[in-house]
Motif scaffolding. Structure first.
Motif, PDB file in Angstrom:
ATOM      1  N   MET A   1     -19.131 -31.094 -24.958  1.00  0.00           N
ATOM      2  CA  MET A   1     -19.814 -29.888 -24.492  1.00  0.00           C
ATOM      3  C   MET A   1     -20.252 -30.000 -23.039  1.00  0.00           C
ATOM      4  O   MET A   1     -20.532 -28.986 -22.396  1.00  0.00           O
ATOM      5  CB  MET A   1     -21.033 -29.601 -25.372  1.00  0.00           C
ATOM      6  CG  MET A   1     -20.687 -29.147 -26.780  1.00  0.00           C
ATOM      7  SD  MET A   1     -19.643 -27.653 -26.810  1.00  0.00           S
ATOM      8  CE  MET A   1     -20.764 -26.450 -26.076  1.00  0.00           C
TER       9      MET A   1
ATOM     10  N   TRP B   1     -16.267 -25.606 -18.743  1.00  0.00           N
ATOM     11  CA  TRP B   1     -15.843 -24.694 -19.824  1.00  0.00           C
ATOM     12  C   TRP B   1     -14.332 -24.455 -19.857  1.00  0.00           C
ATOM     13  O   TRP B   1     -13.741 -24.367 -20.935  1.00  0.00           O
ATOM     14  CB  TRP B   1     -16.568 -23.344 -19.691  1.00  0.00           C
ATOM     15  CG  TRP B   1     -16.215 -22.570 -18.450  1.00  0.00           C
ATOM     16  CD1 TRP B   1     -16.868 -22.599 -17.251  1.00  0.00           C
ATOM     17  CD2 TRP B   1     -15.106 -21.677 -18.277  1.00  0.00           C
ATOM     18  NE1 TRP B   1     -16.230 -21.795 -16.337  1.00  0.00           N
ATOM     19  CE2 TRP B   1     -15.151 -21.207 -16.947  1.00  0.00           C
ATOM     20  CE3 TRP B   1     -14.077 -21.235 -19.111  1.00  0.00           C
ATOM     21  CZ2 TRP B   1     -14.217 -20.303 -16.433  1.00  0.00           C
ATOM     22  CZ3 TRP B   1     -13.141 -20.336 -18.609  1.00  0.00           C
ATOM     23  CH2 TRP B   1     -13.208 -19.879 -17.279  1.00  0.00           C
TER      24      TRP B   1
ATOM     25  N   ARG C   1     -12.435 -27.559 -21.072  1.00  0.00           N
ATOM     26  CA  ARG C   1     -12.780 -27.762 -22.482  1.00  0.00           C
ATOM     27  C   ARG C   1     -11.969 -26.817 -23.373  1.00  0.00           C
ATOM     28  O   ARG C   1     -11.491 -27.214 -24.444  1.00  0.00           O
ATOM     29  CB  ARG C   1     -14.288 -27.546 -22.700  1.00  0.00           C
ATOM     30  CG  ARG C   1     -14.739 -27.893 -24.120  1.00  0.00           C
ATOM     31  CD  ARG C   1     -16.247 -27.906 -24.254  1.00  0.00           C
ATOM     32  NE  ARG C   1     -16.828 -26.579 -24.132  1.00  0.00           N
ATOM     33  CZ  ARG C   1     -17.619 -26.180 -23.143  1.00  0.00           C
ATOM     34  NH1 ARG C   1     -17.930 -27.012 -22.145  1.00  0.00           N
ATOM     35  NH2 ARG C   1     -18.116 -24.960 -23.119  1.00  0.00           N
TER      36      ARG C   1
ATOM     37  N   CYS D   1     -25.977 -32.327 -26.181  1.00  0.00           N
ATOM     38  CA  CYS D   1     -25.982 -30.968 -26.729  1.00  0.00           C
ATOM     39  C   CYS D   1     -26.784 -30.889 -28.020  1.00  0.00           C
ATOM     40  O   CYS D   1     -27.047 -29.805 -28.538  1.00  0.00           O
ATOM     41  CB  CYS D   1     -24.547 -30.486 -26.974  1.00  0.00           C
ATOM     42  SG  CYS D   1     -23.700 -31.326 -28.341  1.00  0.00           S
TER      43      CYS D   1
END
Length: 249
Positions: free
Chosen positions: A189, A193, A196, A235
């Motif tokens: 995480m 973004w 990922r 996270c």
């Protein structure tokens, strides 16, 4: 020019991937010559189930080097130059990327970050800048050609105004061990973004093609059972390492 979306296609996997990994593992622990058992592996005389069980069992010991004999090749589009600058840092891999020297980018597409897409004013400013960059690129192309530069060669220096959000395409090949490491880092995480999301798509394709290697692949915490990051960056899905050591299950 417009916002684009990611697309990943698995182009190729080393043929007889499971049999090859099994043979490589067996050679490490087998007094004989695995070349003599190759035809038996391909014919199914030694069942794929038995091969998969053996490979899975050895992998749990931490012995991973034999999986390097199998590679996966992906065609990737709809990603930004920002992403590929991160991707190519994974060095045990081969890459073939769309060239901004030879491919005219005057009508480039771009990646729109979700955070900007959610804020109308931010999206409008971002897209206006993309249009400004495209205009500057075309103006520089025209000025270079007018100065005597060959049309195709004008791309080489006009590209310096292109932003990191410009869409690009790339072919990437990694062996299984490199992919496992890639997924440990980029499925986390804490990963950016866009890469990922790419890692998630690649992992889904790998799991379908070779589940014995990739069924348990993913962020490092999935394998460790705890988060290796400092608690400031965790996270929260798993306890951080300090908590895990002080509070063993």
């Amino acid at each position: 020019m417009s916002a684009t979306s990611q697309n990943v296609r698995l182009l190729a996997v080393t043929p007889n991937a499971l049999e090859l990994i099994y043979a490589a593992f067996r050679q490490c622990y087998h007094a004989g010559y695995v070349g003599d058992m190759w035809d038996r592996l391909l014919s199914g005389e030694i069942s794929r189930g038995k091969q998969a069980d053996f490979v899975a069992r050895i992998l749990t010991s931490g012995h991973e080097s034999p999986v390097e004999h199998v590679s996966f090749t992906f065609a990737i589009e709809g990603v930004s130059r920002t992403l590929t600058h991160q991707l190519v840092r994974h060095r045990i891999a081969s890459y073939s990327q769309q060239s901004q020297r030879y491919v005219d980018a005057k009508d480039f597409d771009y990646v729109l970050p979700p955070s900007l897409a959610k804020v109308p004013e931010a999206r409008a400013r971002y897209e206006a800048f993309m249009r400004e960059a495209a205009t500057a690129y075309r103006d520089l192309q025209a000025l270079l050609v007018a100065s005597g530069r060959e049309a195709r060669a004008s791309n080489e220096d006009a590209r310096f105004v292109l932003p990191g959000g410009v869409e690009t395409k790339i072919v990437a090949t990694m062996n299984c061990r490199s992919l496992l490491h890639f997924f440990e880092l980029r499925c986390c995480m804490r990963a950016q973004w866009e890469i990922r999301a790419l890692a998630g798509r690649m992992l889904a394709l790998c799991r379908e093609a070779l589940p014995v290697i990739f069924s348990a692949a993913g962020a490092k915490c999935e394998r460790l059972g705890y988060c290796p990051e400092d608690e400031r960056f965790s996270c929260g899905k798993y306890p951080v390492r300090r908590e895990n050591l002080h509070n063993p299950a």
